[in-house]
Design an enzyme around this catalytic site. Sequence first.
Site, mmCIF file in Angstrom:
data_model
loop_
_atom_site.group_PDB
_atom_site.id
_atom_site.type_symbol
_atom_site.label_atom_id
_atom_site.label_comp_id
_atom_site.label_asym_id
_atom_site.label_seq_id
_atom_site.Cartn_x
_atom_site.Cartn_y
_atom_site.Cartn_z
ATOM 1 N N SER A 118 0.847 -1.190 0.000
ATOM 2 C CA SER A 118 0.000 0.000 0.000
ATOM 3 C C SER A 118 0.880 1.237 0.000
ATOM 4 O O SER A 118 2.065 1.177 0.341
ATOM 5 C CB SER A 118 -0.908 0.014 1.229
ATOM 6 O OG SER A 118 -0.213 0.507 2.377
ATOM 7 N N ASP A 119 0.310 2.367 -0.387
ATOM 8 C CA ASP A 119 1.015 3.625 -0.152
ATOM 9 C C ASP A 119 0.796 4.000 1.314
ATOM 10 O O ASP A 119 -0.021 3.398 2.023
ATOM 11 C CB ASP A 119 0.514 4.718 -1.101
ATOM 12 C CG ASP A 119 1.606 5.741 -1.420
ATOM 13 O OD1 ASP A 119 2.530 5.918 -0.587
ATOM 14 O OD2 ASP A 119 1.549 6.364 -2.489
ATOM 15 N N TRP A 120 1.515 5.014 1.778
ATOM 16 C CA TRP A 120 1.509 5.385 3.194
ATOM 17 C C TRP A 120 0.075 5.683 3.663
ATOM 18 O O TRP A 120 -0.541 6.662 3.258
ATOM 19 C CB TRP A 120 2.398 6.599 3.423
ATOM 20 C CG TRP A 120 2.550 7.010 4.859
ATOM 21 C CD1 TRP A 120 1.589 7.520 5.673
ATOM 22 C CD2 TRP A 120 3.738 6.930 5.657
ATOM 23 N NE1 TRP A 120 2.090 7.775 6.921
ATOM 24 C CE2 TRP A 120 3.410 7.429 6.941
ATOM 25 C CE3 TRP A 120 5.037 6.504 5.407
ATOM 26 C CZ2 TRP A 120 4.345 7.513 7.969
ATOM 27 C CZ3 TRP A 120 5.976 6.591 6.438
ATOM 28 C CH2 TRP A 120 5.632 7.088 7.695
#
Length: 753
Positions: free
Chosen positions: A279-281
Amino acid sequence: MNKKNLLFSALMAAGCAFSAMAVLPEAEINSRVNDLIGRMTLEEKIGQLNQLSGYGYAPEMVGQIRNGAVGSILNEVDPEVVNKLQREAVENTRLGIPLIFARDVIHGFKTIFPIPLGQAATWNPAVVEEGARIAADEASSVGIRWTFSPMVDISRDARWGRIAESFGEDPVLSETLGVAMVKGYQSDDLSQPNTMAACAKHFAGYGAAESGKDYNTTWIPEELLRDVYLRPFKALADAGSATFMCSFNDINGVPSSGNRKLLQNILRDEWGYDGLMVSDWGSIQQMIPHGYSENLRHAAAQAVDAGVDIDMESYAYTGHLRDLVEKGEVSEARVDSLVRNVLNLKYRLGLFENPYVDVATSKRFYAPASLDAARRAVEESAILLKNTGTLPINNSKVKKIAVIGPMADAQHDQAGTWVFDLEKEHSVTPLTALQQMYGKENVIYAPGLDYTRDLSTKGFSDAVKAAKKADVVLYFAGEEAVLSGEAHCRADLSLPGAQSRLLQELKATGKPVVMVVQAGRQLAIMPESELADAVVYCFHGGTMTGPALANLLSGNVNFSGRCPVSFPRMSGQEPLYYNRKNTGRPAEGITLINDIELEAGQTSTGCTSYYLDAGDGALFPFGYGLSYTDFTYSDPVLSASEIGPDGTVTVKCTVTNSGDRAGSEVAQLYIRDHVASLIRPVRELRGFEKITLQPGESKTVEFVLTPAELAFHVNGSQTVVEPGEFSVWVAPNANEGTPARLTVVKPQTVASR
């Protein structure tokens, strides 16, 4: 052996000094992974899916590692701390599973290369690969084995701050350079300690964010998604990018972090990708404000179902996955499939056999060969947009040089966005390089403005005095590093602060003015380009910006950079890109706003598709760039005038250096399908080659067109080539060239690219 090969050999030798191991066969990795999963508890499995940002050798982090609650750590760059934390995982946990340490190494670790948009301006995959190889060697020397790069989001809107991290507006250029970057990071053997796992991001469509505003929604028909936005990702999947990252945005109403069609159906089932998805942050948690998830528990279930293997800083899996499994809402077999991808990566990186950093050889920064490569990258990335004969600087005529502007001596800002590990004292600025080249006594420095957003005119008088004393004025303008990158979007693309006013005063001195723009995106510089006698554009170039620009301005090196994006006349033209579709009333008979007669009739301006105040098209088109020499192109010659289902056509064109000095040119292959069941773009890039020619020398460039390169998507995922007429160009940019005709003789269905 040339310098590039020497550098590559040295870097690989450094890696081999740590370990003679080779990557394990896939069958052996799978066997070990299956055995390990069979011995893991559910808590240990969930821990492998959890990624946290590092904060040193702190008791809380140590406790989580010992409890098996962490699988990877980002942002820890102290090799001593990396080894301490790794030792906790390897020696003080039940199964001894190593950690992966990750970092955003986007365009260099310590030796900073041009931003990716600048690297795209080189149109040279070898430059991109070399920069990534150096970044991998430097970062891995402190324990970083995973980078969140390359970003191959197609970026058609200069307002979007993250265009700086992209390879520009074209899918073919982006896929070619993205593959080169993956190869540079991963080398031929990812298990060697001086490599990093690449990460293709952001999957997908992030660059199409509405109004160029970061994190914004996207609405992309599937045909457009596949023809343009997915094409680079497919190429990176085929090239073996070890990991992918999903995007923040929603696509057609479904956030990427929960988008099963995108992450599972297309990426894994259709493309056969077997790497890792992160996932992105916080992007799993962010599905809640999107309005797609009721709460974090719901978001965790959606992300697992979609196929997000690692949760970066959302705490969704650690907080809720156990409960979801125990209540039968998520199967443990599904969890196993995610864990399998994480463990596979750790084996591919060789971490089970070699988990620690060799501190004795760590911090391999700023090697002379690396600095030389960084300088050459800037030299190939800088674009000469205008030249009335002012450049190159003639030493016999120019005795005094005025160096003016807020970007002339900006050690921090010339490095650009996403340089967390920058040590700005290593940045060599244009001022320093020009003083070294011409002597301090011959360079008159007066910045005029303290920084690019500066509105104060207090420094103008000194700048004007310096200009009057000089034979030529070098005006270094642009935007600071903080004005581009993630969450740094701009609605107004003009030069910020009082930079335009300062240029006007410099021009009023009557001295020749060369404007050098350093920025993180293409800016709307039409008024300034009309004032300046020469215009050089340098996307933030990094550590060696100064020496490279000095070499170019002096003529020691010839310009070869070409536009990877279309430059707007005004901000209101964005999004602006060359591979647009035509309208039923294409622009013609343009009448600009100041030429309209008073009380003119409503239809007097012609009723075609253009802006009254900007006309039509780009100020500088995609692929454009000047040189200190001239190149001429022959008409393209096709090996056949028709192509069938199994045919290929060779396209040849002779490029000649018709000037008086050596130079490099980028020959670009474009096509156009004139009539189709879905309207096709006016041009589409299908290949390019960068060549170097001596004065008077000619070279025949050769491209091969197959049915796949003439295809487009219909009905969602179906790929077809329809019969009819195509134009084919080999040209120096997207606006020029003489077309040849090619006929497709029967309809074809081809494999998706």
